[in-house]
Scaffold this motif. Sequence first.
Motif, short mmCIF file in Angstrom:
data_model
loop_
_atom_site.label_atom_id
_atom_site.label_comp_id
_atom_site.label_asym_id
_atom_site.label_seq_id
_atom_site.Cartn_x
_atom_site.Cartn_y
_atom_site.Cartn_z
N GLN A 198 0.84 -1.19 0.00
CA GLN A 198 0.00 0.00 0.00
C GLN A 198 0.88 1.24 0.00
OE1 GLN A 198 -3.26 -0.89 3.14
NE2 GLN A 198 -4.22 0.35 1.55
N ASP A 199 0.43 2.25 -0.72
CA ASP A 199 1.24 3.46 -0.81
C ASP A 199 0.35 4.63 -1.21
OD1 ASP A 199 3.45 5.13 -0.75
OD2 ASP A 199 4.72 3.73 -1.86
N HIS A 200 0.94 5.81 -1.20
CA HIS A 200 0.21 6.99 -1.64
C HIS A 200 0.01 6.96 -3.15
CE1 HIS A 200 2.04 8.37 2.25
NE2 HIS A 200 0.76 8.64 2.43
N GLU A 201 -0.95 7.72 -3.60
CA GLU A 201 -1.29 7.75 -5.02
C GLU A 201 -0.08 8.13 -5.87
OE1 GLU A 201 -4.03 10.60 -7.70
OE2 GLU A 201 -5.13 9.42 -6.21
N PHE A 202 0.08 7.41 -6.97
CA PHE A 202 1.18 7.64 -7.90
C PHE A 202 0.95 8.96 -8.64
CE2 PHE A 202 3.43 7.28 -11.86
CZ PHE A 202 4.56 6.54 -11.58
N VAL A 203 1.96 9.82 -8.66
CA VAL A 203 1.86 11.09 -9.38
C VAL A 203 2.94 11.14 -10.45
CG1 VAL A 203 1.91 13.60 -9.21
CG2 VAL A 203 0.95 12.26 -7.33
N TRP A 204 2.52 11.19 -11.70
CA TRP A 204 3.48 11.27 -12.80
C TRP A 204 4.10 12.67 -12.84
CZ3 TRP A 204 4.97 7.31 -15.97
CH2 TRP A 204 4.20 6.14 -15.93
N PRO A 205 5.42 12.76 -12.98
CA PRO A 205 6.04 14.08 -13.11
C PRO A 205 5.61 14.75 -14.41
CG PRO A 205 7.64 12.35 -13.56
CD PRO A 205 6.40 11.67 -13.07
N ALA A 209 4.09 20.87 -13.72
CA ALA A 209 4.14 20.87 -12.26
C ALA A 209 5.08 21.95 -11.75
CB ALA A 209 4.59 19.50 -11.75
N PRO A 210 4.92 22.39 -10.50
CA PRO A 210 5.84 23.39 -9.95
C PRO A 210 7.25 22.83 -9.80
CG PRO A 210 4.35 22.55 -8.25
CD PRO A 210 3.85 22.03 -9.55
N GLU A 211 8.23 23.68 -9.96
CA GLU A 211 9.63 23.28 -9.87
C GLU A 211 10.14 23.52 -8.46
OE1 GLU A 211 13.73 24.73 -12.06
OE2 GLU A 211 11.95 24.38 -13.30
N ASP A 212 10.95 22.58 -7.95
CA ASP A 212 11.51 22.77 -6.61
C ASP A 212 12.97 23.25 -6.72
OD1 ASP A 212 13.08 20.50 -7.15
OD2 ASP A 212 11.64 19.15 -6.20
N GLY A 269 25.13 15.01 -12.28
CA GLY A 269 24.36 15.97 -11.51
C GLY A 269 23.83 15.35 -10.23
N PHE A 270 23.28 14.15 -10.33
CA PHE A 270 22.74 13.51 -9.13
C PHE A 270 23.85 13.09 -8.18
CE2 PHE A 270 18.71 12.71 -11.60
CZ PHE A 270 17.94 13.55 -10.81
N SER A 271 25.05 12.86 -8.69
CA SER A 271 26.19 12.61 -7.80
C SER A 271 26.48 13.83 -6.94
CB SER A 271 27.44 12.25 -8.63
OG SER A 271 27.27 11.01 -9.28
N ARG A 272 26.16 15.01 -7.47
CA ARG A 272 26.29 16.27 -6.71
C ARG A 272 25.01 16.60 -5.95
NH1 ARG A 272 27.80 17.92 -11.98
NH2 ARG A 272 25.89 19.20 -12.07
N ARG A 273 24.04 15.67 -5.97
CA ARG A 273 22.71 15.89 -5.39
C ARG A 273 22.01 17.07 -6.05
NH1 ARG A 273 24.61 11.65 -3.87
NH2 ARG A 273 24.21 10.67 -1.86
N GLU A 274 22.10 17.08 -7.39
CA GLU A 274 21.53 18.18 -8.16
C GLU A 274 20.81 17.64 -9.39
OE1 GLU A 274 23.16 21.81 -11.03
OE2 GLU A 274 24.49 20.98 -9.49
N ALA A 275 19.56 18.06 -9.60
CA ALA A 275 18.79 17.66 -10.78
C ALA A 275 19.06 18.65 -11.90
CB ALA A 275 17.30 17.64 -10.45
N VAL A 276 19.67 18.17 -12.98
CA VAL A 276 20.04 19.08 -14.07
C VAL A 276 18.93 19.22 -15.12
CG1 VAL A 276 22.49 18.60 -13.76
CG2 VAL A 276 21.18 17.26 -15.42
N GLU A 277 17.98 18.29 -15.15
CA GLU A 277 16.89 18.33 -16.13
C GLU A 277 15.65 18.97 -15.50
OE1 GLU A 277 16.67 17.47 -19.31
OE2 GLU A 277 18.62 16.48 -19.61
N GLU A 278 14.92 19.74 -16.29
CA GLU A 278 13.73 20.41 -15.80
C GLU A 278 12.70 19.42 -15.26
OE1 GLU A 278 10.10 23.38 -17.32
OE2 GLU A 278 11.67 22.74 -18.73
N LEU A 279 12.46 18.32 -16.00
CA LEU A 279 11.47 17.35 -15.54
C LEU A 279 11.87 16.76 -14.19
CD1 LEU A 279 8.81 15.91 -16.42
CD2 LEU A 279 10.25 14.01 -17.19
N CYS A 280 13.15 16.54 -13.98
CA CYS A 280 13.62 15.99 -12.71
C CYS A 280 13.38 16.96 -11.56
CB CYS A 280 15.10 15.64 -12.81
SG CYS A 280 15.50 14.41 -14.07
N ARG A 281 13.43 18.26 -11.84
CA ARG A 281 13.18 19.25 -10.80
C ARG A 281 11.68 19.38 -10.50
NH1 ARG A 281 17.19 21.93 -13.90
NH2 ARG A 281 15.64 23.31 -14.89
#
Length: 291
Positions: A198-205, A209-212, A269-281
């Motif tokens: 059981q888990d929370h509802e799946f949300v497709w990126p 969507a707002p960027e973090d 980018g993720f090795s630096r804990r950084e999302a370089v792609e817009e969709l990833c953010r």
Amino acid sequence: MKTFKKIYIEITSVCNLACSFCPQTERKANFINLDAFTAILDQIKPYTKYIYLHVKGEPLLHPKIDQLLDIAHSKGFKVNITTNGTLIKKNMHKLLGKPALRQMNFSLHSFDGHEGSENREEYLTNIFTFVRQAVEHNVLFSFRLWNLNKDNITNMEKKRNRVTLGLLEKEFNLDYKIEEKVVPGSGVKIAERIYLNQDHEFVWPSLQAPEDDGKGFCHALRSQAAILVDGTVVPCCLDGEGVINLGNVNTTPFSDIVDGERANNIVEGFSRREAVEELCRKCGYRQRFGS
């Protein structure tokens, strides 16, 4: 050479349901052909032993699912399938006894997510009939109820889930209520080789969507990659629209694509804990599963 725990191969972009939690794809309706599937397996063989036959679409709609499993077995792959389960009765004979089939995940939340669903008991009975036979062939099963609301599950959802869980408890002769054992985001073993999650509802990126702040880690292109039905390679199974198009295996070798500049930038980018792609953010799963 990079290796992956799993590679997703979308065998169709078509689904027989229209679930509220799953945006309809804007991509062309398509089914992979046997030659294209074989060519993809040859390209990815050095990279993984495990393939998942989905990104978007319903895998059991593919008319040659049995032949795809045979090809996968001949190439040495183990296969996982995620399905809404509505077509299991019709396709049972195509799946039973296939040595490539390692695991099947049934998205039970699809029943309530699709407005036109009818007869929950018949739907689950058909799934249980298949599971009883296939588990004898050492197939693993996961029943998924990913419909919890992050704030609080509604009374309607509670009632619906209780009916579903009650039927599971009856089928597997459980002497407890599943809610007492399961923790959202993890699973509970309800029988040998059979689990409920059981888990929370799946949300497709989505690009809408707002960027973090873009901070965090993801396993995209580190432990997984995905290939859409038209051959487009994307970093993970959540890029259901092919936004991060890394290349196409029909024109460029998979090896060149996953070692290309854009792919390496994502990993670094993720090795630096950084999302370089817009969709990833704009993807909540980075915070949810990243570490």
